[in-house]
Design a protein around this motif. Structure first.
Motif, PDB file in Angstrom:
ATOM      1  N   PRO A   1     101.617  85.034  40.192  1.00  0.00           N
ATOM      2  CA  PRO A   1     100.578  85.599  41.058  1.00  0.00           C
ATOM      3  C   PRO A   1      99.557  84.540  41.479  1.00  0.00           C
ATOM      4  N   ASP A   2      98.966  84.755  42.638  1.00  0.00           N
ATOM      5  CA  ASP A   2      97.901  83.869  43.118  1.00  0.00           C
ATOM      6  C   ASP A   2      96.571  84.481  42.695  1.00  0.00           C
ATOM      7  N   MET A   3      96.078  84.047  41.564  1.00  0.00           N
ATOM      8  CA  MET A   3      94.865  84.634  41.012  1.00  0.00           C
ATOM      9  C   MET A   3      93.605  84.190  41.759  1.00  0.00           C
ATOM     10  N   ALA A   4      93.750  83.268  42.698  1.00  0.00           N
ATOM     11  CA  ALA A   4      92.608  82.847  43.516  1.00  0.00           C
ATOM     12  C   ALA A   4      92.529  83.638  44.818  1.00  0.00           C
ATOM     13  N   SER A   5      93.496  84.535  45.021  1.00  0.00           N
ATOM     14  CA  SER A   5      93.536  85.312  46.255  1.00  0.00           C
ATOM     15  C   SER A   5      92.430  86.366  46.275  1.00  0.00           C
ATOM     16  N   THR A   6      92.005  86.721  47.470  1.00  0.00           N
ATOM     17  CA  THR A   6      91.021  87.802  47.631  1.00  0.00           C
ATOM     18  C   THR A   6      91.719  89.126  47.964  1.00  0.00           C
ATOM     19  N   GLY A   7      93.040  89.073  48.094  1.00  0.00           N
ATOM     20  CA  GLY A   7      93.821  90.279  48.355  1.00  0.00           C
ATOM     21  C   GLY A   7      94.793  90.520  47.207  1.00  0.00           C
ATOM     22  N   GLN A   8      95.610  91.533  47.335  1.00  0.00           N
ATOM     23  CA  GLN A   8      96.557  91.864  46.272  1.00  0.00           C
ATOM     24  C   GLN A   8      97.637  90.792  46.127  1.00  0.00           C
ATOM     25  N   THR A   9      98.086  90.607  44.909  1.00  0.00           N
ATOM     26  CA  THR A   9      99.157  89.675  44.585  1.00  0.00           C
ATOM     27  C   THR A   9     100.032  90.322  43.510  1.00  0.00           C
ATOM     28  N   ARG A  10     101.112  89.688  43.173  1.00  0.00           N
ATOM     29  CA  ARG A  10     102.029  90.288  42.201  1.00  0.00           C
ATOM     30  C   ARG A  10     102.429  89.299  41.112  1.00  0.00           C
TER      31      ARG A  10
ATOM     32  N   THR B   1      86.693  87.265  41.936  1.00  0.00           N
ATOM     33  CA  THR B   1      85.806  86.223  41.401  1.00  0.00           C
ATOM     34  C   THR B   1      84.411  86.809  41.168  1.00  0.00           C
ATOM     35  N   ALA B   2      84.373  88.124  41.113  1.00  0.00           N
ATOM     36  CA  ALA B   2      83.085  88.825  40.929  1.00  0.00           C
ATOM     37  C   ALA B   2      82.520  88.552  39.545  1.00  0.00           C
ATOM     38  N   PRO B   3      81.283  88.856  39.312  1.00  0.00           N
ATOM     39  CA  PRO B   3      80.661  88.676  37.980  1.00  0.00           C
ATOM     40  C   PRO B   3      81.426  89.440  36.912  1.00  0.00           C
ATOM     41  N   ALA B   4      81.239  89.015  35.702  1.00  0.00           N
ATOM     42  CA  ALA B   4      81.996  89.562  34.573  1.00  0.00           C
ATOM     43  C   ALA B   4      81.856  91.065  34.443  1.00  0.00           C
ATOM     44  N   ALA B   5      80.738  91.585  34.828  1.00  0.00           N
ATOM     45  CA  ALA B   5      80.528  93.027  34.699  1.00  0.00           C
ATOM     46  C   ALA B   5      81.462  93.815  35.604  1.00  0.00           C
ATOM     47  N   GLU B   6      81.970  93.211  36.631  1.00  0.00           N
ATOM     48  CA  GLU B   6      82.846  93.894  37.583  1.00  0.00           C
ATOM     49  C   GLU B   6      84.289  93.418  37.466  1.00  0.00           C
ATOM     50  N   ALA B   7      84.550  92.531  36.538  1.00  0.00           N
ATOM     51  CA  ALA B   7      85.880  91.933  36.430  1.00  0.00           C
ATOM     52  C   ALA B   7      86.505  92.235  35.081  1.00  0.00           C
TER      53      ALA B   7
ATOM     54  N   GLY C   1      92.332  83.698  35.338  1.00  0.00           N
ATOM     55  CA  GLY C   1      91.689  84.495  36.377  1.00  0.00           C
ATOM     56  C   GLY C   1      91.283  85.870  35.900  1.00  0.00           C
ATOM     57  N   SER C   2      90.790  86.652  36.821  1.00  0.00           N
ATOM     58  CA  SER C   2      90.316  88.008  36.542  1.00  0.00           C
ATOM     59  C   SER C   2      90.788  88.950  37.645  1.00  0.00           C
ATOM     60  N   ILE C   3      90.807  90.233  37.320  1.00  0.00           N
ATOM     61  CA  ILE C   3      91.151  91.261  38.304  1.00  0.00           C
ATOM     62  C   ILE C   3      90.002  92.240  38.407  1.00  0.00           C
ATOM     63  N   VAL C   4      89.926  92.923  39.536  1.00  0.00           N
ATOM     64  CA  VAL C   4      88.847  93.895  39.748  1.00  0.00           C
ATOM     65  C   VAL C   4      88.981  95.003  38.716  1.00  0.00           C
ATOM     66  N   ARG C   5      87.897  95.272  38.050  1.00  0.00           N
ATOM     67  CA  ARG C   5      87.923  96.303  37.009  1.00  0.00           C
ATOM     68  C   ARG C   5      87.929  97.686  37.673  1.00  0.00           C
ATOM     69  N   GLN C   6      89.051  98.377  37.571  1.00  0.00           N
ATOM     70  CA  GLN C   6      89.203  99.699  38.171  1.00  0.00           C
ATOM     71  C   GLN C   6      89.972 100.620  37.212  1.00  0.00           C
ATOM     72  N   ASP C   7      89.786 100.421  35.932  1.00  0.00           N
ATOM     73  CA  ASP C   7      90.561 101.188  34.967  1.00  0.00           C
ATOM     74  C   ASP C   7      90.251 102.675  34.982  1.00  0.00           C
TER      75      ASP C   7
ATOM     76  N   HIS D   1      92.843 105.479  42.518  1.00  0.00           N
ATOM     77  CA  HIS D   1      93.794 104.642  43.267  1.00  0.00           C
ATOM     78  C   HIS D   1      93.372 103.175  43.144  1.00  0.00           C
ATOM     79  N   PRO D   2      93.560 102.599  41.960  1.00  0.00           N
ATOM     80  CA  PRO D   2      93.143 101.201  41.775  1.00  0.00           C
ATOM     81  C   PRO D   2      94.061 100.240  42.515  1.00  0.00           C
ATOM     82  N   GLY D   3      93.554  99.024  42.719  1.00  0.00           N
ATOM     83  CA  GLY D   3      94.353  97.995  43.383  1.00  0.00           C
ATOM     84  C   GLY D   3      95.321  97.303  42.449  1.00  0.00           C
ATOM     85  N   THR D   4      95.269  97.622  41.156  1.00  0.00           N
ATOM     86  CA  THR D   4      96.185  97.043  40.158  1.00  0.00           C
ATOM     87  C   THR D   4      97.020  98.176  39.563  1.00  0.00           C
ATOM     88  N   PHE D   5      98.339  98.048  39.625  1.00  0.00           N
ATOM     89  CA  PHE D   5      99.253  99.094  39.155  1.00  0.00           C
ATOM     90  C   PHE D   5     100.638  98.511  38.863  1.00  0.00           C
ATOM     91  N   VAL D   6     101.533  99.330  38.265  1.00  0.00           N
ATOM     92  CA  VAL D   6     102.863  98.877  37.897  1.00  0.00           C
ATOM     93  C   VAL D   6     103.901  99.490  38.833  1.00  0.00           C
TER      94      VAL D   6
END
Length: 252
Positions: free
Chosen positions: A129-138, A201-207, A232-238, A242-247
């Protein structure tokens, strides 16, 4: 008188000669008649020699068979000069020994258990995955059948991401809306599934910062524990619907 007596011996000789000729003619006629009644020319032997027998006697058709005898068929010899055919008509079955097709009933193939598999993150061919991307990656995860039997996989693996910080906790990913298909794995075969990620790349509270990923094969309870290698980090949406991170399902 004397002259008549002198001629008698001559007449007798002539009569004897005529008689001899008549007897010879009768004998010749009898011999010729005998030859014609036998049906053979005079020079033919009285008993014909038997014809020589060489090779296998020619097979003759049996009554109602319409072909050669069973003995000739079993030997593989075609005495009719054509190809043999069945009374039931041509068969559509493939009897060749190469390129043979085999129908597999997938429903009868047992599912792959965790002990049948090896799991890991795929790295080559753009799988990272491209963890520096601002969009979805896999990120791509593979399953390899390490058993000696064929097994199947269908559905969604369980994916639990353990955070690198104590405040991150564990995030159990939701499933995509994609319909899964059954995957058949022969010994040493490999299949993949992907995890869709939304980096940030948001602050830790959001990542959410991944450290460990626990993978559970479909319908299994035993997990693989894979260290997260990409940083890297992903947007915290647990908690999102409809989060942007899923399987995604196996085979995706």
């Amino acid at each position: 008188m004397t002259a008549m007596l002198n001629r008698l011996p001559r007449h007798a000789a002539v009569i004897l000669a005529i008689a001899a000729l008549s007897t010879g003619a009768v004998a010749c006629q009898t011999s010729a008649d005998g030859a014609r009644s036998s049906g053979r020319p005079n020079h033919a032997p009285s008993t014909p020699a038997p014809a020589p027998t060489t090779g296998v006697p020619k097979a003759t058709p049996t009554a109602g068979s319409g072909g050669v005898t069973d003995g000739a068929k079993s030997s593989g010899n075609d005495t009719t000069g054509g190809s043999a055919s069945s009374d039931d008509g041509p068969s559509n079955a493939d009897t060749s020994t190469s390129g043979t097709s085999t129908v597999v009933d997938l429903a009868s193939i047992a599912r792959c258990h965790t002990g049948d598999l090896k799991a890991g993150f795929a790295a080559g061919g753009g799988a990272a995955p491209d963890m520096a991307s601002t969009g979805q990656t896999r990120a791509s995860v593979f399953f390899t059948n390490i058993s000696r039997h064929t097994c199947s996989l269908i559905g969604f693996p369980g994916v639990d991401i353990v955070g690198n910080r104590a405040t991150d906790g564990t995030w159990s990913l939701i499933r995509a809306s994609t319909t899964p298909t059954k995957i058949l794995l022969k010994p040493s075969d490999t299949t993949n599934f992907s995890i869709t990620l939304l980096p940030t790349t948001a602050p830790a509270a959001e990542a959410f910062e991944p450290a460990l990923v626990r993978i559970t094969p479909p319908d299994e309870k035993t997990q693989f524990a894979l260290k997260w290698p990409w940083g890297g980090s992903i947007v915290r949406q647990d908690g999102a619907t409809h989060p942007g991170t899923f399987v995604n399902p196996v085979g995706s």
